[in-house]
Design a protein around this motif. Sequence first.
Motif, PDB file in Angstrom:
ATOM      1  N   GLY A  48     -41.783   1.860  34.468  1.00 46.34           N
ATOM      2  CA  GLY A  48     -42.730   1.728  33.406  1.00 46.34           C
ATOM      3  C   GLY A  48     -43.793   0.945  33.658  1.00 46.34           C
ATOM      4  O   GLY A  48     -44.195   0.564  34.945  1.00 46.34           O
ATOM      5  N   ILE A  54     -38.210   1.731  32.043  1.00 48.81           N
ATOM      6  CA  ILE A  54     -38.115   2.606  30.682  1.00 48.81           C
ATOM      7  C   ILE A  54     -36.598   3.114  30.816  1.00 48.81           C
ATOM      8  O   ILE A  54     -36.067   3.726  31.655  1.00 48.81           O
ATOM      9  N   ASN A  57     -32.454   7.079  26.701  1.00 47.90           N
ATOM     10  CA  ASN A  57     -32.009   6.786  25.431  1.00 47.90           C
ATOM     11  C   ASN A  57     -30.987   8.066  24.687  1.00 47.90           C
ATOM     12  O   ASN A  57     -30.268   7.722  23.705  1.00 47.90           O
ATOM     13  N   ILE A  95     -37.821  -1.124  28.487  1.00 46.71           N
ATOM     14  CA  ILE A  95     -38.588  -0.700  27.429  1.00 46.71           C
ATOM     15  C   ILE A  95     -37.776   0.627  27.030  1.00 46.71           C
ATOM     16  O   ILE A  95     -37.016   1.451  27.674  1.00 46.71           O
ATOM     17  N   LEU A  97     -38.038   3.699  24.533  1.00 47.08           N
ATOM     18  CA  LEU A  97     -38.956   4.425  23.626  1.00 47.08           C
ATOM     19  C   LEU A  97     -38.467   5.080  22.419  1.00 47.08           C
ATOM     20  O   LEU A  97     -39.371   5.242  21.568  1.00 47.08           O
ATOM     21  N   HIS A  98     -37.234   5.439  22.332  1.00 46.29           N
ATOM     22  CA  HIS A  98     -36.813   6.149  21.175  1.00 46.29           C
ATOM     23  C   HIS A  98     -35.444   5.660  21.000  1.00 46.29           C
ATOM     24  O   HIS A  98     -34.472   5.055  21.904  1.00 46.29           O
ATOM     25  N   HIS A 123     -37.607  12.792  24.363  1.00 50.18           N
ATOM     26  CA  HIS A 123     -38.702  12.445  23.337  1.00 50.18           C
ATOM     27  C   HIS A 123     -38.471  13.384  22.041  1.00 50.18           C
ATOM     28  O   HIS A 123     -38.102  14.459  22.235  1.00 50.18           O
TER      29      HIS A 123
END
Length: 269
Positions: A48, A54, A57, A95, A97-98, A123
Motif C-alpha cells: 500500500g 493493505i 478484509n 491499512i 479499507l473495509h 470492496h
Amino acid sequence: MADPLRKIEIQLENLFEKRTGTLSAQSMHTGKILARLIETLEESARPGPEGRWIAPNVFHLAFGKRISQSASSIPDLKVLLTAKVEEHIKQSEMILLHPIRIEWETDPSLREESIRAKAEIFHSGEESTDAFPSEPHPAITLPRGAFLIVNGRRHVALNRPVINIGRQLDNHLVLDDTLVSRRHAQLRAREGQYLLTDLGSKHGIRVNNITVHEWVLQPGDVFRLGKTELIYGDEREESITQPIRPENAPTAPPDHPAPAPAGEEGTPG
C-alpha cells in the motif's frame, strides 16, 4: 522461542478457559482457527502507500467435521475472531479499507481437524469471488536458503512469506534490545527475494550504513535495528533485481563535463 501463531492459539484458549473453567475442544479449535486467520492475513496483504500494507478484509474458511462442530457451538465466535483480527491489523500497522467479514463452511473432503483458508480485499459493491476457486493462487516464492545472523552469534532461518521483527513477544523474530520498537520491521517475500520495510519505528533501519525505509535484501547486506546487527544471506548465485533505492540515500556526483572545444564561448580563441 515458541511459534508466534502458537502463542495466538494459546491466548485464545486461555480466554475460553476463563469463560468456561475448562480447556475444551472448542477452545483449542478456536485458537487454531484464529492462528490460521492471522497466517492467511499476513500472506494475503498487499503493498500500500508509504510502505504500509493493505490487509484483506474478507476471509473464506473451510473446516473439517470436528472443527466445524466446535465453531457452530459458539454463538459469538465470528464477533470474537473479527475483534482479534482487527487487533492484529492495528498492531501490525496495516491499512484496513473495509470491515472484516469471516465466512466458513464444512468441507467433507478435509480431515476432521483441518482448516483451509483464503483471504481477499473486497470492496463494497463488488461481486465476491467463489470462496475456493478451482484455479489456485500462485505460490509465494521464498528466497532459497535465506537466513539472518543476529549479532554475529544467532542463526535464524527465514522460511515464511512474512516475518515481523521487533521487541514485542509475538513477533516472528524477537529482539531483546531497548532501542528496537515493539513492531520495528517486516520482511516480506516478493519474487524470490525479501523486502525489508520499516514499520514506523522510532530509531529506523540502516542497511550498509544508509538509512532506509524499504530495501530489497541481497546476500551480504548488513542492517541495524537499534543496537542489533543483522546480516542477511541466501543461496542465490547472483542478484535477481537491483535494490529499491533507499530514502535519503546520497546521490552519486555528476560526471565532470568534457572541456569545450577551443573557440567556443568561455574559452580562449
